[in-house]
Design an enzyme around this catalytic site. Sequence first.
Site, PDB file in Angstrom:
ATOM      1  N   ASP A 235     100.798   4.291  48.661  1.00  0.00           N
ATOM      2  CA  ASP A 235      99.409   3.891  48.464  1.00  0.00           C
ATOM      3  C   ASP A 235      99.240   2.435  48.892  1.00  0.00           C
ATOM      4  O   ASP A 235     100.092   1.577  48.589  1.00  0.00           O
ATOM      5  CB  ASP A 235      99.030   4.052  46.991  1.00  0.00           C
ATOM      6  CG  ASP A 235      97.548   3.845  46.754  1.00  0.00           C
ATOM      7  OD1 ASP A 235      96.802   4.830  46.842  1.00  0.00           O
ATOM      8  OD2 ASP A 235      97.148   2.693  46.486  1.00  0.00           O
ATOM      9  N   ILE A 236      98.149   2.153  49.606  1.00  0.00           N
ATOM     10  CA  ILE A 236      97.862   0.781  50.027  1.00  0.00           C
ATOM     11  C   ILE A 236      97.372  -0.016  48.817  1.00  0.00           C
ATOM     12  O   ILE A 236      96.429   0.399  48.129  1.00  0.00           O
ATOM     13  CB  ILE A 236      96.802   0.753  51.137  1.00  0.00           C
ATOM     14  CG1 ILE A 236      97.267   1.594  52.334  1.00  0.00           C
ATOM     15  CG2 ILE A 236      96.517  -0.680  51.578  1.00  0.00           C
ATOM     16  CD1 ILE A 236      96.222   1.745  53.413  1.00  0.00           C
ATOM     17  N   ASN A 243      88.135  -2.990  51.284  1.00  0.00           N
ATOM     18  CA  ASN A 243      86.897  -2.350  51.751  1.00  0.00           C
ATOM     19  C   ASN A 243      85.661  -3.113  51.290  1.00  0.00           C
ATOM     20  O   ASN A 243      84.711  -3.330  52.063  1.00  0.00           O
ATOM     21  CB  ASN A 243      86.830  -0.901  51.263  1.00  0.00           C
ATOM     22  CG  ASN A 243      87.478   0.071  52.229  1.00  0.00           C
ATOM     23  OD1 ASN A 243      87.616  -0.217  53.412  1.00  0.00           O
ATOM     24  ND2 ASN A 243      87.879   1.224  51.727  1.00  0.00           N
ATOM     25  N   HIS A 248      84.234  -1.336  55.595  1.00  0.00           N
ATOM     26  CA  HIS A 248      84.977  -0.098  55.812  1.00  0.00           C
ATOM     27  C   HIS A 248      85.596  -0.007  57.205  1.00  0.00           C
ATOM     28  O   HIS A 248      86.606   0.676  57.395  1.00  0.00           O
ATOM     29  CB  HIS A 248      84.060   1.106  55.567  1.00  0.00           C
ATOM     30  CG  HIS A 248      83.742   1.319  54.116  1.00  0.00           C
ATOM     31  ND1 HIS A 248      84.581   1.983  53.257  1.00  0.00           N
ATOM     32  CD2 HIS A 248      82.672   0.932  53.372  1.00  0.00           C
ATOM     33  CE1 HIS A 248      84.053   2.013  52.050  1.00  0.00           C
ATOM     34  NE2 HIS A 248      82.887   1.379  52.085  1.00  0.00           N
ATOM     35  N   ASP A 252      89.305   1.047  57.874  1.00  0.00           N
ATOM     36  CA  ASP A 252      89.730   2.088  58.822  1.00  0.00           C
ATOM     37  C   ASP A 252      90.804   1.564  59.770  1.00  0.00           C
ATOM     38  O   ASP A 252      91.773   2.266  60.088  1.00  0.00           O
ATOM     39  CB  ASP A 252      88.530   2.581  59.631  1.00  0.00           C
ATOM     40  CG  ASP A 252      87.562   3.400  58.798  1.00  0.00           C
ATOM     41  OD1 ASP A 252      87.923   3.768  57.664  1.00  0.00           O
ATOM     42  OD2 ASP A 252      86.437   3.669  59.280  1.00  0.00           O
ATOM     43  N   GLU A 279      93.346   6.110  50.622  1.00  0.00           N
ATOM     44  CA  GLU A 279      94.348   5.163  51.102  1.00  0.00           C
ATOM     45  C   GLU A 279      95.775   5.615  50.774  1.00  0.00           C
ATOM     46  O   GLU A 279      96.721   4.838  50.866  1.00  0.00           O
ATOM     47  CB  GLU A 279      94.105   3.772  50.494  1.00  0.00           C
ATOM     48  CG  GLU A 279      94.404   3.654  49.017  1.00  0.00           C
ATOM     49  CD  GLU A 279      93.234   4.035  48.106  1.00  0.00           C
ATOM     50  OE1 GLU A 279      93.211   3.580  46.961  1.00  0.00           O
ATOM     51  OE2 GLU A 279      92.337   4.783  48.575  1.00  0.00           O
TER      52      GLU A 279
END
Length: 363
Positions: A235-236, A243, A248, A252, A279
């Site tokens: 997971d980031i 974000n 966003h 991305d 994420e």
Amino acid sequence: MMNKRNMEMKRRTWRSSPWRVHSFEISVSLLRLFLWIVLGVVLLATPAVSLLGFDQQKLFGLLIFGICFNIFAQISIHFTAQGSVPYRMATKGGIIFGYIATLWLIQATGAEESPFFPLTYLLVLHGAIYWRYLGSVMLTLAIFVGYTLLLAADGYAFSGASLLRYIIQIILLLTMLFFGMNLAIRERGHRDEKSLYREQMNHDYLTNLYNHRHFQDQLQQRIDRQHPFCLVLADIDHFKKINDTYGHLTGDRILKAIAAILLDKLPPNRGGVFRYGGEEFAILLDLSTKTSVQKFVGDVIDELNQKTFHVDGVDLKVTMSFGIERYHAEDEKDQLILRADNLLYSAKKKGRNQALFSERFDE
């Protein structure tokens, strides 16, 4: 629970069984075997051979040739892997056998008077399916040359009514070639559309990784095989904040960059990377030792620690957290995912930018 799991395994096994996956090859081989049984029972019966004026000695040689190839074909199709050399020889190479056997049969059953010339039409259609356009043209040319030489060797008179019958046979053969090529074009178009649909169905549009649906399928397949593997959930860290702060589009961009890093560090032919959702990423590693998994995760963390994202004049560092679980034979899919997710959650609580391994690696 185990009965339900066993039923699911049987259902999946049947779906991927040779009978379903290679049904066309099996049906062709069984049809060929049936024709050889008919040849042996009917044509080699002395009254039938005498009545029809066929060459019994040549038919007997053809029967032995056909039995040998059919035994090889049945063993190869049913008991060797798809794509192996014996498998390809029994399927695509079976057209060469069909070519030899068809001309042999025509020559042994009266050449120009043979009732078996229409088998060449089936051979052309078979070639169009397996050998596509150029292959089917070459096969038709080979039939034309072989049949013409066969007739010439038998003293065939290419004149008058005989010549007209010969021309009609060749025209019908070319008609079958045209029909077969159109069939091949339609089949190939359908296959390409199906392949594109499957590709779109199994891939995430943004990262081009395999998606959650494909992850679930691949995970279940590994559990069904009961081979050692590891599940990594990643997971980031602070992605929502990224974000909210930078937009966003920046999020991305980071997702695509991390997907590329995960793919680059993945050991060749040892697993797959999936976008699990948002994420979060899932990695299936066909590895069983802690050292080998540590190297993969460590390489990813090191790459991220060295990478800087430049956003609106700001240098942005991105980190990830990892939870790693090792599969045991008694594991259910949901239980395995839950344990890896709990390890990921614990890595987050302990400060992020780290990997937590299951205690199973120490067993």
